[in-house]
Design an enzyme around this catalytic site. Structure first.
Site, PDB file in Angstrom:
ATOM      1  N   GLY A 154      33.675  37.201  38.454  1.00 60.31           N
ATOM      2  CA  GLY A 154      33.162  38.516  38.822  1.00 60.31           C
ATOM      3  C   GLY A 154      31.725  38.463  39.267  1.00 60.31           C
ATOM      4  CG  ASP A 203      55.534  26.054  34.542  1.00 56.52           C
ATOM      5  OD1 ASP A 203      55.310  25.062  33.822  1.00 56.52           O
ATOM      6  OD2 ASP A 203      56.289  26.017  35.539  1.00 56.52           O
ATOM      7  CD  GLN A 207      42.526  31.882  37.005  1.00 66.67           C
ATOM      8  OE1 GLN A 207      42.312  30.754  36.576  1.00 66.67           O
ATOM      9  NE2 GLN A 207      41.841  32.935  36.609  1.00 66.67           N
ATOM     10  CG  HIS A 210      37.793  39.165  34.946  1.00 70.66           C
ATOM     11  ND1 HIS A 210      36.455  39.276  35.235  1.00 70.66           N
ATOM     12  CD2 HIS A 210      38.420  39.575  36.075  1.00 70.66           C
ATOM     13  CE1 HIS A 210      36.289  39.735  36.447  1.00 70.66           C
ATOM     14  NE2 HIS A 210      37.460  39.924  36.974  1.00 70.66           N
ATOM     15  CG  HIS A 247      41.703  46.682  40.065  1.00 69.57           C
ATOM     16  ND1 HIS A 247      41.131  47.218  38.928  1.00 69.57           N
ATOM     17  CD2 HIS A 247      40.755  45.869  40.610  1.00 69.57           C
ATOM     18  CE1 HIS A 247      39.899  46.768  38.803  1.00 69.57           C
ATOM     19  NE2 HIS A 247      39.650  45.938  39.801  1.00 69.57           N
TER      20      HIS A 247
END
Length: 293
Positions: A154, A203, A207, A210, A247
């Site tokens: 971020g 798996d 990734q 957050h 989002h």
């Protein structure tokens, strides 16, 4: 003829002999280790230290002289950590201050359990795993090389055009009976905790960004990428290399085909595929019409 060092010291030999003499061990540490070995204590409390003793501190203020050798496995743990006597910490693993390891936890070599991390009972942690800013439930399996609780991705641009880091101050929370594959990364939260629900299976090489919230009994196949602040319901399945943009919300009981990408909310259960992801029937017609293989 060899002369005993203690006799030299007693005879007033040079003070340079003193540093060759073995240093007396702190009795309180020995007593704790003995009690730990026989299972009469469930954890280790911080012992009082000589204020005049030199301190070897890291950048976060950790005193590395307060680390002890675990009698069950040979790993290293901090005095303030609370470790169940049945927990096994293998040689080369490190448990940092105020961490908590429950009963029958197994920590593999090279793994680092960060400060104040909690690991629930019967959880198995592989080699070279990094846990920080997180809690892990009971009966989980975390495979080699996984990283949980590092900062999310971020940034913002200030008035001068400089790229600044957004604060990443919250945690990642892993539920019970979760399995996390090798080299998977799960970021800590910034405005809400990152959450992995009970019984979810992840798996290798996945990734999870957050603030993501993954529901119960979800399946994420290899190389899935989930951007920040995504919300999943329960029983969501993502095929290999599927992606979800930031989002986005996906309701419960959705299945996503491999190599698909979700760009907007999915509000109805069912099967989806394509880029952007659409109901599976529409995607199949697209494939036939456009001659995709």
């Amino acid at each position: 003829m060899a002369v005993h060092l203690r006799k030299l010291a007693a005879l007033g030999a040079s003070s340079s002999v003193a540093h060759l003499l073995p240093k007396p061990k702190r009795p309180e540490k020995l007593n704790l280790l003995a009690a730990f070995a026989v299972g009469s204590v469930r954890g280790v409390s911080t012992c009082s230290a000589d204020a005049s003793a030199s301190r070897l501190e890291g950048g976060n203020g950790t005193n590395y002289q307060e680390f002890l050798r675990c009698p069950n496995g040979g790993g290293t743990f901090h005095e303030s950590a609370c470790i169940d006597p049945t927990a096994l910490i293998e040689v080369g693993a490190v448990v940092h201050p105020k961490a908590v390891l429950g009963a029958h936890v197994h920590v593999g070599s090279g793994t680092v359990i960060g400060p104040a991390v909690t690991v629930g009972p019967s959880t198995k942690i592989g080699y070279n795993v990094s846990l920080g800013n997180c809690t892990v439930g009971g009966s989980c399996i975390i495979h080699n090389g996984a990283c949980i609780g590092q900062d999310g991705f971020g940034f913002l641009v200030d008035e001068s055009g400089n790229m600044l880091k957004k604060p990443q101050m919250l945690n990642a929370r892993i539920g019970d009976n979760v399995e996390i594959g090798a080299n998977t990364c799960i970021d800590r939260g910034s405005w809400r905790d990152t959450v992995i629900g009970d019984w979810s299976k992840i798996d290798n090489l996945v990734q999870i960004g957050h603030n993501a919230v993954i529901g119960k009994s979800c399946i994420l196949c290899g190389q899935v990428g989930i951007a920040g602040s995504v919300t999943f319901g329960d029983y969501v399945t993502l095929g290999g290399r599927a992606a979800v943009r930031d989002h986005v919300s996906i309701t419960s009981k959705v299945r996503l085909a491999a190599n698909s990408c979700v760009t907007k909310d999915i509000k109805e259960p069912g099967d989806y595929g394509g880029f952007p992801a659409v109901p599976i029937g529409i995607w199949r017609r697209q494939v036939v019409t456009r001659g995709w293989s």
